[in-house]
Every structure is written in structure tokens, then in C-alpha cells.
Enzyme design. Sequence first.
Site, PDB file in Angstrom:
ATOM      1  N   CYS A  87      34.795  48.585  33.732  1.00  0.00           N
ATOM      2  CA  CYS A  87      33.817  47.904  32.877  1.00  0.00           C
ATOM      3  C   CYS A  87      32.418  48.076  33.426  1.00  0.00           C
ATOM      4  O   CYS A  87      31.456  48.230  32.678  1.00  0.00           O
ATOM      5  CB  CYS A  87      34.106  46.410  32.798  1.00  0.00           C
ATOM      6  N   SER A  88      32.298  48.039  34.748  1.00  0.00           N
ATOM      7  CA  SER A  88      30.982  48.155  35.363  1.00  0.00           C
ATOM      8  C   SER A  88      30.426  49.550  35.173  1.00  0.00           C
ATOM      9  O   SER A  88      29.249  49.787  35.402  1.00  0.00           O
ATOM     10  CB  SER A  88      31.064  47.806  36.849  1.00  0.00           C
TER      11      SER A  88
END
Lengths: 202, 240
Positions: free
Chosen positions: A94-95
Site C-alpha cells: 500500500c505504501s
Amino acid sequence: MSSMRFHWSKSLVLTIFFVACAGAVYGSGPQDGGQIYAVGQLKPVDSQTHLRVGDQAPDFILPSIGGEKVSLSGYLGEKHIVLSFVPAAWTPVCSGQWPGYNIARDIFEKHEAILLGISVDNLPTLYAWTQEMGGVWFPVLSDFWPHGKVAKEYGVLRSDGTAERAIFVIDKQGAIRYIDVHDINQRPQLEVLVRELEKLRQ
Amino acid sequence: MLRASAGRSGEPNHAFRRNCLGSGNEEKRRAHSGTCRFSRRVSGKAIWLLLMVLALAVDSPRLRVPESFAATEAPSVGGVLPEMSLPSPESPAASNYLGLAGKSSFTLPEIRAEVVIVEIFSMYCPYCQAEAPNVERLFQIIQANKSLKDKVKLIGIGVGNTPYEVGVFEDRYEVPFPLFADPDFSIHKILGEVRTPYFIAVKINQDGSHQVIYSQLGSFGDPQDFLDLLLERAKIKKGA
């Protein structure tokens, strides 16, 4: 123990550490983020969405890190909507997903689309996380309470309370035009999404 | 260092710089690169202590490091690059810049230069995004120096990025040097699955041999200082 053997052991441990760390970022694109929590390999998909392409997208209203409440219906008639559900803040893939969308703003705008980022994290967490990315141009919505309500309505709430890594493309009339409940361990390719946005113009 | 702000409102603001790279010499940074997510909370000494304790714990003659693990180390200064080749760029300008006319693929030491700087990046990595203007400044400093521009060349490899994604990065930051896509992480694996941004510099000798003269995670800091360091290590005079 000989010093050589000791050195060998140390190398082994270093190697194991290195591989473990590399494994955490592999598939996500590496991240030079000292605060990213390694989640390891997860079950690719842990839910079954009941929604189908052509269905009307469930409406929702959620608080955003900008302070205002954001609803799906607020964009209808104005913009196509890309919902990007991500499992959790401060995790590897996600990052390394939203920061990519962050430099692709013109692509979304060219296709008359707004991107809405959603996770089940609470607002302060989402705020801190997106600040770490350097801030983002698109609304980031918190589906924290009632926990994962919107994720559940879209059929993408996993059994551990996180959301799937899922993309829904919704047209200006509110109809779902594309669903990608992605392998949670991998980042969806940007051009696949862009191709779906191009279809909306036809 | 970092630009303070991207300017336009709503644009990413990279005034932050929160990664696990603090000050310290190169070896220290290299030692920490594989474990850096812990280094903000635990001191380097504590990590080494922990490693040593673990080393003692796992020291068994029956344990062997599989051969394949050997490839998971980043290139080290003084060593050579692992074998890897890239497809020659389609753009004639890029091919000309690298001196690759007529080649369909190439290895880094085949680039016509005395020093090649490689940035391992990802379009999705905010730290690479933040570093992009700094890398461009480095390129401009090199290009502005007549005696250096043919000697020092830059390329970027977008790991885990498709050509389209590399293109988005290239357009957004108007990257002035050739970028290559490594969509299936194959180059990334060969280079030891380094985190990004990661910079490798290679000195290419007259006889075609080469040495790694820089290999480090994170921003290289001031571009002029970085260039000076590379020239010193490659024993190239700065020129005008």
C-alpha cells in the site's frame, strides 16, 4: 569457535535478515521507508464480492483526512470515480501504491475521474501515513467506524478486518464499470486502470 | 538536498525526509540497509549485539547457505557488477547518449563512458520522487561541464515498474537521461533486491573491465559533492 566460522555465521544471519526484509518489499516495489511494517505473504484474496460490473455502486459517506465528509453521490453526474481500497496504512504494498497515483493526477483528470482512497484505518493514522508520502492530491477516506462498513458493502472486507487491495471504477451515472479485487501481495499495474478509464470515454 | 516544496497547491510536498538513513559512514549505512526498519528504535550497537547472539544461536555445522542466496547481495564497492544486460533504448537520442548504436542489448560496462551512475528507483516510491529533482541537478552539472559530459553518464532502472509506469515517472519529473523498466524484478534480483532509491556508480576502464566505486541506499545528498566524490574515486580530473 574459529573466527572464520563466526564470520560465516554472522553473514548467514545478515543474509537471512536481508532476505526477510527484501521479501517484505518484493512484489510491492521496494520502499525506503523505515516505518513500514512487514506483513509477509498474505492470502491473496480473503473475501467474495457480490457486486458485478453493471451494478449500481453502493453509496457511502465517510470522513476524509481533509476534514470534510465525502460521499460517492456527491460526484455523480460530475466525475467518474475510482475507488482504491487498500488493506492498511504503513504496510509494504500500500505504501507503494498511492504514491504512484500521486504523480499521475493528470491522467485521472484527463479522464474526468476522481480517485478516492479508502482504508479501514482511523483518520490520524491515514493522515500521518499520507504525510509520509509527501501529502496526496486525492481524498483519503477512513472506513474505520463502524469498522469496515463500506468495505463490507463492496464485498471486500477480509476476515481480519482489513480491506482487500481492490479497485472499483464507477461511471458518472454511478454504475460499476470495472472491478479488480487484486492479489493483496501485489500492486495493480497503472496502465490496466488507465485502459479502463479510457473505455469510459468511448 | 531536498526541495522544500513542490510549489503548486495539492502537489506532493516532500519537505519531509523520514527514512532510516541518518548520518554515518558508508559501511555503517551498508550494514544497516538490510535491517533499517529497526534502526530508528534500536541503536546500531544493539542490532550488532542481537545479530551476534543470533549468530551464536544458529551456528550449526548442518546449516548451509544456499547458493542462490549469494545473488541477494548488493554490489559492493571495489567489486564488479553481477552479469546483467538491458535492452538498448529505442530512442536514438538515448542510444546515442549511451554510445550503443547498433546494439540490441547491452551490459553497463559497454556504455561509452568512464563512469556510469545507475539509479535504482520505482515510480511508486515517494523517496525516489523526492530525489528526482536532485538527480536532475546532478545530470545538469555533468552536462554543463564540457570535459565531463562524455565521461560521466546516468541511467535509471525502474524496478517492478512497467514501461508505462516508468514513462509516467519520466514525464512527471522530465527525467533527462535514459530510464529502463524492470517489470518482473529480474534486474532487481540480480542487484540484491536493494531498497530505493539506490545509487550505484561504476568506473569503466580502457580495457573494458570495471569496478563498482559507489553503492549506497538513499539520497546522495549534494549533487556537486557527490560528483566530486565519484571523480576522486575514479581518478578523473574535474576539468572546467
